[in-house]
Design a protein around this motif. Structure first.
Motif, mmCIF file in Angstrom:
data_model
loop_
_atom_site.group_PDB
_atom_site.id
_atom_site.type_symbol
_atom_site.label_atom_id
_atom_site.label_comp_id
_atom_site.label_asym_id
_atom_site.label_seq_id
_atom_site.Cartn_x
_atom_site.Cartn_y
_atom_site.Cartn_z
ATOM 1 N N THR A 120 16.802 -31.628 115.699
ATOM 2 C CA THR A 120 17.572 -31.947 114.493
ATOM 3 C C THR A 120 16.769 -32.923 113.646
ATOM 4 N N SER A 121 16.644 -32.624 112.379
ATOM 5 C CA SER A 121 15.881 -33.485 111.483
ATOM 6 C C SER A 121 16.678 -34.746 111.158
ATOM 7 N N LYS A 122 16.009 -35.700 110.508
ATOM 8 C CA LYS A 122 16.680 -36.944 110.122
ATOM 9 C C LYS A 122 17.831 -36.683 109.156
ATOM 10 N N LYS A 123 17.763 -35.562 108.432
ATOM 11 C CA LYS A 123 18.825 -35.221 107.489
ATOM 12 C C LYS A 123 19.943 -34.415 108.143
ATOM 13 N N GLY A 124 19.813 -34.183 109.481
ATOM 14 C CA GLY A 124 20.876 -33.482 110.188
ATOM 15 C C GLY A 124 20.704 -31.981 110.260
ATOM 16 N N ALA A 125 19.600 -31.462 109.730
ATOM 17 C CA ALA A 125 19.377 -30.021 109.764
ATOM 18 C C ALA A 125 18.750 -29.617 111.098
ATOM 19 N N GLU A 126 19.230 -28.523 111.657
ATOM 20 C CA GLU A 126 18.674 -28.020 112.915
ATOM 21 C C GLU A 126 17.469 -27.125 112.630
#
Length: 442
Positions: free
Chosen positions: A332-338
């Motif tokens: 999961t990225s820092k922006k919440g995207a998987e």
């Protein structure tokens, strides 16, 4: 060690563990087997020798050297027959010297697992100078001409009068002992040196057994595995498209794919297959391709060249290649995207040189734990603690053992070998004893 290299694998008799442990605690025994003693023999007698140092002290004999005046005594002691050593007394300075490993604790890699590590050190007495330049200088000074322009009698005189500088030259090899799996790992490719190391290990009380990668009833199993993988490869259109582009454009002119994961695949590999285990297995160069049965192998490095050659004829086959085992990881990225990415686990070369039958070794050629360094550094950043030296060695041994089992299982699956049939790294067939399946891929 801790990087790309080649390991020779032997079997290890588990029942020899207690003898090995006993010998490690014997001060006089370990003194005779040590690198400190071996180097003393080489210097005093100009003989080639083999000694050992504990894993945490690759230059232990240099850090705590015995005095030069004691080396003749030490060399004489070590070259005496073992049964006669009991009658000899050694200077206390030698016995108390910290330049050699003794006690199990100095060689053990784990508190509860029977894992051990050591350095095998080969000492060779050889000329370390450039004799040709010494001869040339002597000719300039005494005969006013180059060596090549001397008469035969003058050349003979110069040859006899020229002496090089000799010294003990050492070569160090890491050795890992896994009594749990019953395997020995020696990081080297020189069969003579590997054999010398196994002799030394036997003198330490270890039972070293000849083994080989064995897949019964498969006379050319390395090539068969490579081609079965290639036949099931994913992304064939993408591989072919990249090969076509490489034939028409310079590498700097080829437009990268928007899919970074796919771009990393076509850039490095010419085959990528999903395994039943859920891992992925890629094939890359250096590789060898045969266009048809009557042709010789063609060596290639780039994946696009391999793809092109494999599509020249219907009978083109892969003879050797570098295998990379991967897992697909979700994050999961820092922006919440998987997102997902491919993590290289380990790599190993596959060819008909996978066994060194002359000395009874199964080989791990081109082996590397691809993410080992990154994983360790990540753990250090997270825990703020640096692992101890024994942890570095133990973790490498643990992961290498896992890799060997993964390779054995993968090859079995690809060849569709029945689960009850012996396959993988097996004892070599010894004449006069009960025969195991024929060894192939030698």
């Amino acid at each position: 060690m801790f990087g790309r290299g080649t390991w020779a694998i032997f079997g290890l008799g588990k029942e020899s563990l207690e003898t090995f442990r006993t010998n490690l605690e014997d001060r006089s025994f370990m003194l005779a087997a040590s690198q400190m003693t071996a180097s003393a023999i080489t210097r005093c007698s100009t003989l080639d020798t083999m000694g050992i140092n504990p894993y945490s002290g690759p230059r232990l004999d240099d850090e705590h050297p015995v005095g030069l005046e004691y080396e003749p005594e030490l060399a004489q002691y070590a070259t005496t027959e073992p049964e006669e050593r009991a009658s000899l007394s050694l200077s206390q300075e030698i016995l108390d010297c910290a330049g050699y490993g003794v006690t199990e604790a100095q060689f053990s890699l784990h508190s509860s697992m029977p894992w051990y590590g050591l350095w095998a050190v080969a000492n060779e007495w050889k000329d370390v100078s450039d004799v040709a330049s010494i001869k040339e200088q002597r000719c300039y000074n005494t005969l006013d001409r180059p060596y090549k322009f001397l008469e035969s009698a003058d050349k003979k005189t110069v040859d006899q009068d020229t002496l090089g500088a000799t010294a003990a030259v050492r070569k160090q090899v890491p050795v890992l002992l896994d009594f749990n799996d019953g395997l020995v790992y020696i990081e080297n490719t020189n069969k003579d040196l590997i054999y010398q190391i196994t002799v030394r290990l036997r003198l330490l009380g270890l039972e070293i057994l000849p083994v080989a990668w064995t897949y019964p009833d498969r006379p050319n199993w390395p090539a068969e595995i490579l081609n079965r993988l290639y036949e099931k490869t994913e992304f064939q259109n993408e591989f072919q498209k990249r090969a076509d582009e490489a034939a028409r454009f310079a590498s700097s002119e080829i437009e990268k794919l928007e899919d970074r994961e796919l771009e990393s695949i076509v850039k490095k590999f010419f085959s990528m297959t999903e395994l039943p285990s859920g891992l992925w297995l890629g094939i890359s160069g250096p590789a060898q391709i045969r266009l048809h049965d009557a042709s010789g192998p063609i060596a290639v490095k780039s994946p696009t060249s391999a793809t092109t050659l494999l599509n020249v004829t219907n009978g083109a086959k892969v003879l050797s290649g570098a295998l990379t085992f991967q897992e697909v990881v979700s994050a999961t990225s820092k922006k919440g995207a998987e997102y997902t990415f491919r993590k290289d686990l380990f790599c190993v070369d596959l060819s008909d040189k996978i066994n060194m039958t002359e000395i009874g070794a199964a080989m791990l050629r081109g082996f590397n734990l691809s993410s080992f360094r990154k994983d360790v550094l990540r753990e250090i950043r997270h825990s703020k603690q640096v692992p101890s030296i024994d942890q570095f060695w133990a973790n490498w041994l643990h992961e290498m053992g896992n890799a060997v089992r993964a390779v054995e299982g993968t090859f079995r699956d690809v060849l569709e070998i029945d689960g009850d049939q012996p396959a993988g790294i097996l004892p070599m067939k010894i004449p006069g004893k009960e025969a195991l399946p024929e060894i192939t891929g030698a």
